[in-house]
Design a protein around this motif. Structure first.
Motif, short mmCIF file in Angstrom:
data_model
loop_
_atom_site.label_atom_id
_atom_site.label_comp_id
_atom_site.label_asym_id
_atom_site.label_seq_id
_atom_site.Cartn_x
_atom_site.Cartn_y
_atom_site.Cartn_z
N VAL A 71 106.01 55.20 207.53
CA VAL A 71 104.76 55.53 206.86
C VAL A 71 103.78 54.40 207.12
CG1 VAL A 71 105.73 57.01 205.08
CG2 VAL A 71 105.57 54.55 204.66
N GLY A 72 102.53 54.76 207.34
CA GLY A 72 101.54 53.75 207.62
C GLY A 72 100.16 54.21 207.21
N GLY A 73 99.27 53.26 207.08
CA GLY A 73 97.90 53.58 206.75
C GLY A 73 97.07 52.33 206.59
N ASP A 74 95.79 52.55 206.39
CA ASP A 74 94.88 51.44 206.18
C ASP A 74 94.14 51.64 204.86
OD1 ASP A 74 93.59 53.68 207.50
OD2 ASP A 74 91.82 52.41 207.74
N SER A 75 93.96 50.53 204.12
CA SER A 75 93.17 50.52 202.90
C SER A 75 93.76 51.47 201.85
CB SER A 75 91.72 50.86 203.23
OG SER A 75 90.86 50.63 202.13
N ALA A 76 92.99 52.46 201.41
CA ALA A 76 93.53 53.43 200.46
C ALA A 76 94.73 54.15 201.04
CB ALA A 76 92.45 54.44 200.07
N GLY A 77 94.71 54.43 202.34
CA GLY A 77 95.85 55.07 202.98
C GLY A 77 97.08 54.19 202.95
N ALA A 78 96.89 52.87 203.08
CA ALA A 78 98.03 51.96 202.96
C ALA A 78 98.55 51.93 201.53
CB ALA A 78 97.62 50.55 203.40
N PRO A 89 88.35 41.66 199.39
CA PRO A 89 88.70 41.67 197.97
C PRO A 89 90.16 42.02 197.72
CG PRO A 89 86.62 42.83 198.33
CD PRO A 89 87.19 42.53 199.68
N LEU A 90 90.78 42.80 198.60
CA LEU A 90 92.14 43.27 198.40
C LEU A 90 93.20 42.32 198.96
CD1 LEU A 90 91.73 47.06 199.29
CD2 LEU A 90 91.09 45.83 197.20
N ARG A 91 92.79 41.17 199.47
CA ARG A 91 93.72 40.28 200.16
C ARG A 91 94.92 39.91 199.29
NH1 ARG A 91 91.01 35.00 200.50
NH2 ARG A 91 92.00 34.70 198.46
N ASP A 92 94.68 39.43 198.09
CA ASP A 92 95.76 38.86 197.29
C ASP A 92 96.74 39.92 196.80
OD1 ASP A 92 94.66 36.39 197.67
OD2 ASP A 92 93.80 36.21 195.66
N GLU A 93 96.28 41.15 196.57
CA GLU A 93 97.23 42.18 196.14
C GLU A 93 98.19 42.55 197.26
OE1 GLU A 93 94.63 46.17 195.78
OE2 GLU A 93 93.62 44.36 195.09
N GLY A 94 97.70 42.53 198.51
CA GLY A 94 98.59 42.76 199.64
C GLY A 94 99.61 41.65 199.78
N VAL A 95 99.16 40.40 199.63
CA VAL A 95 100.07 39.26 199.70
C VAL A 95 101.12 39.35 198.60
CG1 VAL A 95 100.23 36.76 199.46
CG2 VAL A 95 98.38 37.76 200.82
N ALA A 99 108.86 46.30 206.04
CA ALA A 99 107.42 46.47 205.99
C ALA A 99 106.67 45.39 206.76
CB ALA A 99 106.95 46.46 204.53
N VAL A 100 105.57 45.82 207.38
CA VAL A 100 104.54 44.92 207.88
C VAL A 100 103.34 45.06 206.95
CG1 VAL A 100 102.93 44.40 209.76
CG2 VAL A 100 105.30 45.08 210.26
N VAL A 101 102.90 43.95 206.38
CA VAL A 101 101.73 43.95 205.52
C VAL A 101 100.70 43.03 206.16
CG1 VAL A 101 100.82 43.49 203.22
CG2 VAL A 101 103.18 44.27 203.49
N ALA A 102 99.55 43.58 206.50
CA ALA A 102 98.48 42.82 207.13
C ALA A 102 97.29 42.75 206.19
CB ALA A 102 98.08 43.45 208.46
N VAL A 103 96.81 41.54 205.93
CA VAL A 103 95.67 41.35 205.05
C VAL A 103 94.57 40.62 205.81
CG1 VAL A 103 97.13 41.32 203.00
CG2 VAL A 103 96.54 39.16 204.12
N GLN A 151 107.44 50.55 207.17
CA GLN A 151 106.12 50.72 206.56
C GLN A 151 105.12 49.85 207.33
OE1 GLN A 151 106.00 50.20 202.12
NE2 GLN A 151 108.09 49.45 202.42
N LEU A 152 103.93 50.38 207.54
CA LEU A 152 102.84 49.62 208.12
C LEU A 152 101.67 49.70 207.14
CD1 LEU A 152 101.48 48.03 210.41
CD2 LEU A 152 100.86 50.23 211.45
N LEU A 153 101.43 48.60 206.43
CA LEU A 153 100.43 48.57 205.36
C LEU A 153 99.31 47.62 205.77
CD1 LEU A 153 102.88 48.23 202.32
CD2 LEU A 153 102.13 50.33 203.49
N LEU A 154 98.18 48.20 206.17
CA LEU A 154 97.03 47.42 206.59
C LEU A 154 96.05 47.29 205.42
CD1 LEU A 154 96.39 49.07 210.09
CD2 LEU A 154 97.83 47.10 209.54
N TYR A 155 95.90 46.06 204.94
CA TYR A 155 95.02 45.72 203.80
C TYR A 155 95.06 46.80 202.71
CZ TYR A 155 92.20 47.69 207.65
OH TYR A 155 91.76 48.41 208.74
N PRO A 156 96.25 46.95 202.08
CA PRO A 156 96.43 48.06 201.13
C PRO A 156 95.67 47.88 199.82
CG PRO A 156 98.34 46.60 201.11
CD PRO A 156 97.47 46.14 202.24
#
Length: 309
Positions: free
Chosen positions: A150-157, A252-258, A243-247, A177-182
């Motif tokens: 499963v993967g997505g960007d922003s809201a999709g992540a 603004p969403l950086r810290d929640e992804g981290v 998972a890969v998590v990219a921030v 999982q591929l979570l781009l700036y979720p």
């Protein structure tokens, strides 16, 4: 803190000057049209070629809701299917705005991509988008087999992160999982949310506008499938797919992804956390204006390929 990538700064400046930003507008319909027009402009005249593209309709047998998906076939298949969930704050975005990202994932990974046209808020707030995503995921697992991501960007992540919880508990089994700036913290209380409130590109006001439409019921703000910080607090992030998590530094969403990456890692989940220095929210779609953004997007895809082996 590093400096904002100058190419991104110039590109975002042009978007602002031409009236494309802010992302949010007076009504959802106006915001959707603006976002779609911008996505088509950024795609350019030539689409990245893939071996085949076709649309399909998946029906959720429990709700009788139809979910449209677009399937991208790679020229050199590697046995991986990525169910892709587009960004847009759960309010804007569609198969067309997701087309460039889906093609990029397909070509870079040699993976089949199933892009999901999930229902949008405010007409269909949570949990409708997540239900549609799970419907598409179950269909993809049955239809194609092989390794499933499963993967997505922003809201999709954010949807992908919630979907990983559902898949762990209810199936189908995920391989990655591929979570781009979720977007995964409706409390909007992290330090980066305040530090990067003015963006650039995505602002705190944009997120407040999106969440007000996606989660109109305050009780849903603590739903673990939406608030992944709550999931971690409840001890519900163990046994998730690698998972890969990219921030991005200026997001603004950086810290929640981290925080989500660190919580999964602490629970024993294999995680690659990538910190995009000098970058902004949405960098995966900004490679045409910034070589740094292009490289970071490729780095995220390469990290996923390494996790999958």
């Amino acid at each position: 803190m590093s400096a904002l990538d100058p190419d991104l700064a110039a590109g975002i400046g042009r978007l602002e000057a031409d009236g494309w930003l802010p992302i949010t507008r007076g009504t959802p319909e106006e915001a959707r049209q603006n976002y779609r027009d911008l996505a088509l402009l950024r795609r350019g005249a030539v689409d990245l070629p893939v071996a085949g593209v076709h649309d399909d309709v998946v029906t959720d047998p429990t709700t009788d809701v139809d979910v449209v998906v677009r399937v991208y076939e790679p020229a050199d298949p590697g046995g991986v299917t990525v169910v892709w969930l587009h960004g847009g704050g759960w309010v804007v975005g569609d198969l067309e705005t997701a087309d460039a990202a889906a093609r990029r994932v397909c070509r870079h990974l040699g993976a089949r991509v199933v892009s999901v046209d999930y229902r949008l808020a405010p007409e269909h707030p949570h949990p409708a988008p997540l239900q549609d995503a799970h419907t598409a995921l179950r269909w993809a697992a049955t239809r194609f087999g092989g390794r499933l991501v499963v993967g997505g960007d922003s809201a999709g992540a954010g949807l992908a992160a919630g979907l990983a919880l559902l898949a762990r508990d209810w199936g189908p089994r995920l391989d990655g999982q591929l979570l781009l700036y979720p977007g995964i913290d409706p409390t909007m209380s992290s330090p980066s949310f305040a530090a990067n409130a003015g963006g650039p590109f995505l602002t705190a006001d944009d997120m407040r506008w999106f969440y007000a439409r996606y989660l109109p019921d305050p009780d849903t703000h603590v739903d673990p499938s939406v608030n992944l910080g709550e999931a971690a607090r409840l001890g519900e992030v163990a046994d998730l797919a690698p998972a890969v998590v990219a921030v991005a530094e200026f997001d603004p969403l950086r810290d929640e992804g981290v925080a989500h990456a660190e919580a999964m890692a602490a629970a024993g989940v294999p995680v690659r956390l990538l910190r995009g220095q000098g970058l902004v929210h949405g960098f995966f779609g900004l490679g045409s204006v910034s070589s740094a953004a292009q490289r970071e997007g490729d780095r995220a895809l390469d990290a996923l390929a390494e996790l999958l082996g």
